[in-house]
Write a protein that holds these residues in place. Structure first.
Motif, PDB file in Angstrom:
ATOM      1  N   LEU B  54       7.006  31.669  56.492  1.00 30.66           N
ATOM      2  CA  LEU B  54       7.083  30.851  55.268  1.00 30.66           C
ATOM      3  C   LEU B  54       8.042  29.676  55.449  1.00 30.66           C
ATOM      4  O   LEU B  54       7.817  28.584  54.934  1.00 30.66           O
ATOM      5  CB  LEU B  54       7.540  31.706  54.085  1.00 30.66           C
ATOM      6  CG  LEU B  54       6.510  32.684  53.535  1.00 30.66           C
ATOM      7  CD1 LEU B  54       7.077  33.459  52.358  1.00 30.66           C
ATOM      8  CD2 LEU B  54       5.233  31.961  53.127  1.00 30.66           C
ATOM      9  N   ASN B  55       9.103  29.919  56.222  1.00 25.33           N
ATOM     10  CA  ASN B  55      10.059  28.868  56.526  1.00 25.33           C
ATOM     11  C   ASN B  55       9.390  27.660  57.163  1.00 25.33           C
ATOM     12  O   ASN B  55       9.790  26.520  56.963  1.00 25.33           O
ATOM     13  CB  ASN B  55      11.094  29.424  57.505  1.00 25.33           C
ATOM     14  CG  ASN B  55      12.488  29.185  57.013  1.00 25.33           C
ATOM     15  OD1 ASN B  55      12.812  28.067  56.654  1.00 25.33           O
ATOM     16  ND2 ASN B  55      13.296  30.219  56.973  1.00 25.33           N
ATOM     17  N   ARG B  56       8.358  27.952  58.001  1.00 27.19           N
ATOM     18  CA  ARG B  56       7.619  26.887  58.660  1.00 27.19           C
ATOM     19  C   ARG B  56       6.681  26.151  57.699  1.00 27.19           C
ATOM     20  O   ARG B  56       6.302  25.014  57.927  1.00 27.19           O
ATOM     21  CB  ARG B  56       6.768  27.464  59.809  1.00 27.19           C
ATOM     22  CG  ARG B  56       7.530  27.649  61.092  1.00 27.19           C
ATOM     23  CD  ARG B  56       8.033  26.288  61.538  1.00 27.19           C
ATOM     24  NE  ARG B  56       8.804  26.402  62.750  1.00 27.19           N
ATOM     25  CZ  ARG B  56       8.418  25.876  63.920  1.00 27.19           C
ATOM     26  NH1 ARG B  56       7.301  25.212  64.021  1.00 27.19           N
ATOM     27  NH2 ARG B  56       9.178  26.012  64.966  1.00 27.19           N
ATOM     28  N   ILE B  57       6.302  26.856  56.631  1.00 28.75           N
ATOM     29  CA  ILE B  57       5.316  26.284  55.707  1.00 28.75           C
ATOM     30  C   ILE B  57       6.015  25.482  54.608  1.00 28.75           C
ATOM     31  O   ILE B  57       5.517  24.465  54.153  1.00 28.75           O
ATOM     32  CB  ILE B  57       4.451  27.420  55.115  1.00 28.75           C
ATOM     33  CG1 ILE B  57       3.615  28.049  56.228  1.00 28.75           C
ATOM     34  CG2 ILE B  57       3.563  26.900  54.009  1.00 28.75           C
ATOM     35  CD1 ILE B  57       2.961  29.331  55.841  1.00 28.75           C
ATOM     36  N   VAL B  58       7.188  25.961  54.208  1.00 33.43           N
ATOM     37  CA  VAL B  58       7.943  25.216  53.194  1.00 33.43           C
ATOM     38  C   VAL B  58       8.496  23.948  53.846  1.00 33.43           C
ATOM     39  O   VAL B  58       9.001  23.999  54.961  1.00 33.43           O
ATOM     40  CB  VAL B  58       9.091  26.092  52.648  1.00 33.43           C
ATOM     41  CG1 VAL B  58      10.003  25.283  51.748  1.00 33.43           C
ATOM     42  CG2 VAL B  58       8.517  27.269  51.887  1.00 33.43           C
ATOM     43  N   PRO B  59       8.360  22.797  53.167  1.00 34.14           N
ATOM     44  CA  PRO B  59       8.843  21.542  53.770  1.00 34.14           C
ATOM     45  C   PRO B  59      10.326  21.617  54.149  1.00 34.14           C
ATOM     46  O   PRO B  59      11.114  22.270  53.468  1.00 34.14           O
ATOM     47  CB  PRO B  59       8.636  20.509  52.660  1.00 34.14           C
ATOM     48  CG  PRO B  59       7.598  21.098  51.778  1.00 34.14           C
ATOM     49  CD  PRO B  59       7.729  22.578  51.880  1.00 34.14           C
ATOM     50  N   GLU B  60      10.679  20.880  55.209  1.00 29.80           N
ATOM     51  CA  GLU B  60      12.047  20.880  55.741  1.00 29.80           C
ATOM     52  C   GLU B  60      13.103  20.549  54.687  1.00 29.80           C
ATOM     53  O   GLU B  60      14.164  21.142  54.653  1.00 29.80           O
ATOM     54  CB  GLU B  60      12.151  19.841  56.867  1.00 29.80           C
ATOM     55  CG  GLU B  60      11.572  20.303  58.197  1.00 29.80           C
ATOM     56  CD  GLU B  60      12.410  21.398  58.814  1.00 29.80           C
ATOM     57  OE1 GLU B  60      13.631  21.342  58.657  1.00 29.80           O
ATOM     58  OE2 GLU B  60      11.842  22.306  59.436  1.00 29.80           O
ATOM     59  N   GLY B  77      -0.328  22.914  46.091  1.00 28.84           N
ATOM     60  CA  GLY B  77      -0.641  21.657  46.779  1.00 28.84           C
ATOM     61  C   GLY B  77       0.030  21.468  48.121  1.00 28.84           C
ATOM     62  O   GLY B  77      -0.645  21.392  49.157  1.00 28.84           O
ATOM     63  N   LEU B  78       1.367  21.422  48.113  1.00 31.31           N
ATOM     64  CA  LEU B  78       2.083  21.135  49.347  1.00 31.31           C
ATOM     65  C   LEU B  78       2.087  22.324  50.292  1.00 31.31           C
ATOM     66  O   LEU B  78       1.990  22.167  51.502  1.00 31.31           O
ATOM     67  CB  LEU B  78       3.519  20.724  49.025  1.00 31.31           C
ATOM     68  CG  LEU B  78       3.640  19.267  48.610  1.00 31.31           C
ATOM     69  CD1 LEU B  78       4.960  19.010  47.955  1.00 31.31           C
ATOM     70  CD2 LEU B  78       3.467  18.374  49.824  1.00 31.31           C
ATOM     71  N   TYR B  83       0.507  24.943  55.237  1.00 33.82           N
ATOM     72  CA  TYR B  83      -0.061  26.185  55.756  1.00 33.82           C
ATOM     73  C   TYR B  83      -1.242  25.863  56.666  1.00 33.82           C
ATOM     74  O   TYR B  83      -1.358  26.385  57.776  1.00 33.82           O
ATOM     75  CB  TYR B  83      -0.500  27.079  54.588  1.00 33.82           C
ATOM     76  CG  TYR B  83      -1.290  28.290  55.017  1.00 33.82           C
ATOM     77  CD1 TYR B  83      -0.655  29.343  55.679  1.00 33.82           C
ATOM     78  CD2 TYR B  83      -2.660  28.369  54.787  1.00 33.82           C
ATOM     79  CE1 TYR B  83      -1.369  30.446  56.093  1.00 33.82           C
ATOM     80  CE2 TYR B  83      -3.389  29.477  55.191  1.00 33.82           C
ATOM     81  CZ  TYR B  83      -2.745  30.510  55.842  1.00 33.82           C
ATOM     82  OH  TYR B  83      -3.448  31.597  56.260  1.00 33.82           O
ATOM     83  N   LEU B  84      -2.120  24.985  56.210  1.00 33.89           N
ATOM     84  CA  LEU B  84      -3.282  24.610  57.020  1.00 33.89           C
ATOM     85  C   LEU B  84      -2.824  23.919  58.297  1.00 33.89           C
ATOM     86  O   LEU B  84      -3.367  24.147  59.370  1.00 33.89           O
ATOM     87  CB  LEU B  84      -4.216  23.704  56.220  1.00 33.89           C
ATOM     88  CG  LEU B  84      -4.913  24.390  55.038  1.00 33.89           C
ATOM     89  CD1 LEU B  84      -5.785  23.402  54.281  1.00 33.89           C
ATOM     90  CD2 LEU B  84      -5.732  25.583  55.510  1.00 33.89           C
ATOM     91  N   ALA B  85      -1.782  23.092  58.163  1.00 33.78           N
ATOM     92  CA  ALA B  85      -1.273  22.386  59.341  1.00 33.78           C
ATOM     93  C   ALA B  85      -0.766  23.394  60.375  1.00 33.78           C
ATOM     94  O   ALA B  85      -1.029  23.265  61.572  1.00 33.78           O
ATOM     95  CB  ALA B  85      -0.167  21.427  58.946  1.00 33.78           C
ATOM     96  N   LEU B  86      -0.059  24.430  59.905  1.00 36.27           N
ATOM     97  CA  LEU B  86       0.460  25.445  60.831  1.00 36.27           C
ATOM     98  C   LEU B  86      -0.686  26.218  61.463  1.00 36.27           C
ATOM     99  O   LEU B  86      -0.699  26.481  62.665  1.00 36.27           O
ATOM    100  CB  LEU B  86       1.398  26.404  60.088  1.00 36.27           C
ATOM    101  CG  LEU B  86       2.003  27.526  60.931  1.00 36.27           C
ATOM    102  CD1 LEU B  86       2.987  26.958  61.947  1.00 36.27           C
ATOM    103  CD2 LEU B  86       2.712  28.561  60.062  1.00 36.27           C
ATOM    104  N   ASN B  87      -1.686  26.566  60.646  1.00 36.49           N
ATOM    105  CA  ASN B  87      -2.821  27.335  61.148  1.00 36.49           C
ATOM    106  C   ASN B  87      -3.638  26.563  62.164  1.00 36.49           C
ATOM    107  O   ASN B  87      -4.154  27.121  63.122  1.00 36.49           O
ATOM    108  CB  ASN B  87      -3.723  27.745  59.985  1.00 36.49           C
ATOM    109  CG  ASN B  87      -3.456  29.170  59.578  1.00 36.49           C
ATOM    110  OD1 ASN B  87      -2.704  29.873  60.249  1.00 36.49           O
ATOM    111  ND2 ASN B  87      -4.052  29.600  58.494  1.00 36.49           N
TER     112      ASN B  87
END
Lengths: 456, 159
Positions: B54-60, B77-78, B83-87
């Motif tokens: 989740l840390n990777r999915i939540v914006p920096e 939305g964000l 999430y899609l970007a990580l996947n």
């Protein structure tokens, strides 16, 4: 004329001070302390408040000043105004009203990326005019990261534009930027004076800057339809967390601003108004809580006041007063007049351009603190305090706008760079200066034309 | 009572070079909060936790605390975007995993295991390893409570 001769001839040597300390004449000692403190501040290895207090302490311990003179040199009008505004902002920001305005602005232009950039910059400029620049960007930059993330565009052009806008907007009023607070307080200029003399040129500078930003970045900013729809899904009303506090904050902010504009007629100093507003809002924010909660809330607000900046000012005022006592400031003023051959127009231009270039490279606060007594010393040459007013406007425009010249030109710039870095979009010193320096020069050209047309 | 007696040994694991999206499949399907990351020899390299994903999915800018509360941001939305970007990325387990999970040795006492959980209370799990860092099993906070509960069922009332 040598420096020693100048100090003796100008009669600036205070009677109490020994002429030699550790075998050194006090004038050289004061110069050494001043330069050493400024140099170490520029290295950015130590907290600047600690350095300035240390420098001030050495001034007193070495006998350049005694404690009484040091305290008299601290401009408590500047200190009070800064502290009061910091307290008011620390409380008002908890209401989420700044996020509300930013999101509302982005939605007003239907998430069009260019519109968003312009709106966020204008919001930044407006907030900066009435609040501290650092506070403004602390509130706006994180929301900008969120909005640009949702728009799926690079945040750099937005942050770049906001940095410039914060320094440009801050130039407009007495309370917009610390140099203006200092100039206003020590030159006896009112909030109204700043509004009438500086604010009129700010929209033109802002417009020109935005036009250039459009030319520089127009190819980089595109957002898909889905991304823009995502912006429209934001619900800014949910940002307003505490409506009663919002009402209290807005009332006090409104009262304080009215107070500033009428302060002169009421024979009040801005610091009294800001500190009274701060105390009132501190009282109102926890009106119905028990004492323990009240104490807790008070301490929370106090912790958010930027004491580094406040104590930096205190130390700096003492260092500059020490330098003044030895006569070096008067000597520098004489040198500057020698260079401009006592011509008023040339002196105004020299102050404007020197301030701009210096403020791009070093912290504009110590620079302005040194310039103020210098300009005071020039007053007799040009026919008194009224006659030298354009010099104050030149100093304010140069020092505030000059902050845009590089990433280290103003604290707000560094704060934004910090946010960008942590969010994984670092802003490099060179990327920034490439565009910013020319835009800064352009703004100073506009300022020069404005001053020439209006005052010279 | 030693760590190895209450640890769960039949557990899903993952390897450091596996793409994260594969592991997200396993985690969501089996409702797992943590997966030990091991190499081909079974040596423990780290752990993949739902929170680190989740840390990777939540914006920096939210992870760093620069933007603290976002009650006004649209639902999903964000998160969906990141999430899609990580996947879709080739991000591997090694890039996301926790490199220093809390570990205990197989012969550690139950008190010591509990202490490890409480002291480093970042996760609800400790991973059990042997002297060569080979992963043996996993102990959750619930495992400890259950062990106590089962071991001393009615003792309080009989005293």
């Amino acid at each position: 004329m040598s420096l020693e001769a100048a100090t003796t001839a100008s009669g600036f040597m205070p009677a109490h001070a020994s002429t030699a300390i550790f075998g050194l004449p006090s004038v050289w000692l004061a110069i050494a302390i001043l330069l050493a403190v400024y140099a170490v501040i520029m290295m950015e290895k130590f907290n600047r408040a600690v350095l300035s207090l240390l420098g001030a302490g050495i001034m007193i311990l070495c006998g350049v000043l005694n404690q009484e003179q040091a305290i008299a040199g601290v401009d408590f009008n500047t200190i009070g105004l800064l502290t009061g505004m910091m307290v008011i902002v620390a409380i008002s920001q908890k209401t989420g009203m700044f996020q509300y305005v930013a999101i509302r602005a982005a939605k007003l232009v239907k998430g069009d990326p260019w519109g968003v950039l312009v709106m966020l910059s204008v919001v930044t400029a407006l907030f900066s005019a009435f609040l501290d620049n650092v506070t403004t960007v602390l509130l706006i930059a994180p929301v900008t990261l969120l909005i640009t993330d949702a728009l799926d565009v690079k945040p750099y052009p937005f942050l770049f534009s906001e940095i410039l806008a914060s320094n440009i907007g801050g130039t407009a009023t007495l309370i917009g930027d610390p140099p203006n607070i200092m100039i206003g307080s020590q030159a006896g200029l009112t909030f109204y004076d700043f509004l009438v003399n500086l604010a009129p040129i700010i929209p033109l500078i802002m417009l020109t800057t935005m036009a250039c930003i459009w030319v520089i970045f127009r190819r980089d900013i595109h957002a898909s339809r889905e991304a823009r729809e995502l912006i429209m899904e934001f619900n800014e009303r949910d940002a307003l967390k505490n409506i009663p506090l919002l009402k209290k904050s807005l009332s006090v902010l409104g009262m304080v601003l009215i107070g500033f504009t009428t302060a002169h007629e009421l024979h009040l100093e801005p610091a009294s108004i800001a500190m009274f507003g701060a105390a009132l809002l501190l009282l109102l924010q926890t009106w119905s809580c028990d004492l323990e909660e009240k104490n807790h809330a008070f301490e929370g607000v106090m912790a958010e006041v930027e004491w580094t900046t406040i104590f930096f000012f205190v130390g700096l005022f003492i260092i500059v007063t020490g330098a003044e006592h030895t006569g070096i400031i008067a000597f520098l003023a004489d040198k500057m007049l020698e260079l401009t051959k006592g011509d008023f127009n040339a002196t105004v231009a020299a102050v404007l351009w020197t301030s701009a270039i210096a403020s791009a490279v070093i912290d504009n606060i110590p620079f302005v603190a040194t310039m103020i007594p210098m300009i005071h010393d020039m007053a007799p040459t040009f026919g008194g305090a009224e006659a030298i007013r354009p010099l104050w406007w030149a100093l304010a425009l140069g020092a505030c706008l000059g902050g845009n010249g590089s990433l280290i030109g103003a604290s707000a710039n560094l704060i934004v760079a910090g946010f960008a870095q942590r969010a994984g979009h670092p802003i490099s010193f060179f990327t920034f200066i490439k565009h910013a320096f020319l835009l800064m020069i352009l703004s100073i050209v506009i300022a020069q034309i404005y001053i020439s047309l209006r005052y010279l | 009572m030693f760590a190895e007696r209450i640890m769960t040994t039949n557990i899903a694991t993952c390897s450091p070079d596996q793409p994260v999206h594969e592991v997200i499949d396993i985690m969501t399907e089996k409702r797992l909060h943590t997966l030990p990351v091991i190499d081909a020899d079974g040596i423990l390299l780290g752990s993949l936790n739902t929170l680190s994903v989740l840390n990777r999915i939540v914006p920096e800018y939210i992870v760093t605390g620069d933007l603290k509360a976002v009650p006004y941001a649209p639902d999903f939305g964000l998160l969906r975007k990141h999430y899609l970007a990580l996947n879709n990325s080739k991000t591997t387990v090694a890039e996301v995993m926790e490199r220093h999970p809390t570990t205990v040795h197989a012969n550690e006492s139950l008190l010591s295991v509990t202490a490890a959980l409480i002291t480093y209370d970042r996760f609800e799990f400790v991973i059990v390893i042997d002297d060569a860092s080979k992963m043996l099993g996993i102990i959750s906070s619930n495992d400890i409570l259950r062990a106590l509960h089962d071991q001393f069922p009615l003792e309080i009332e009989t005293v």
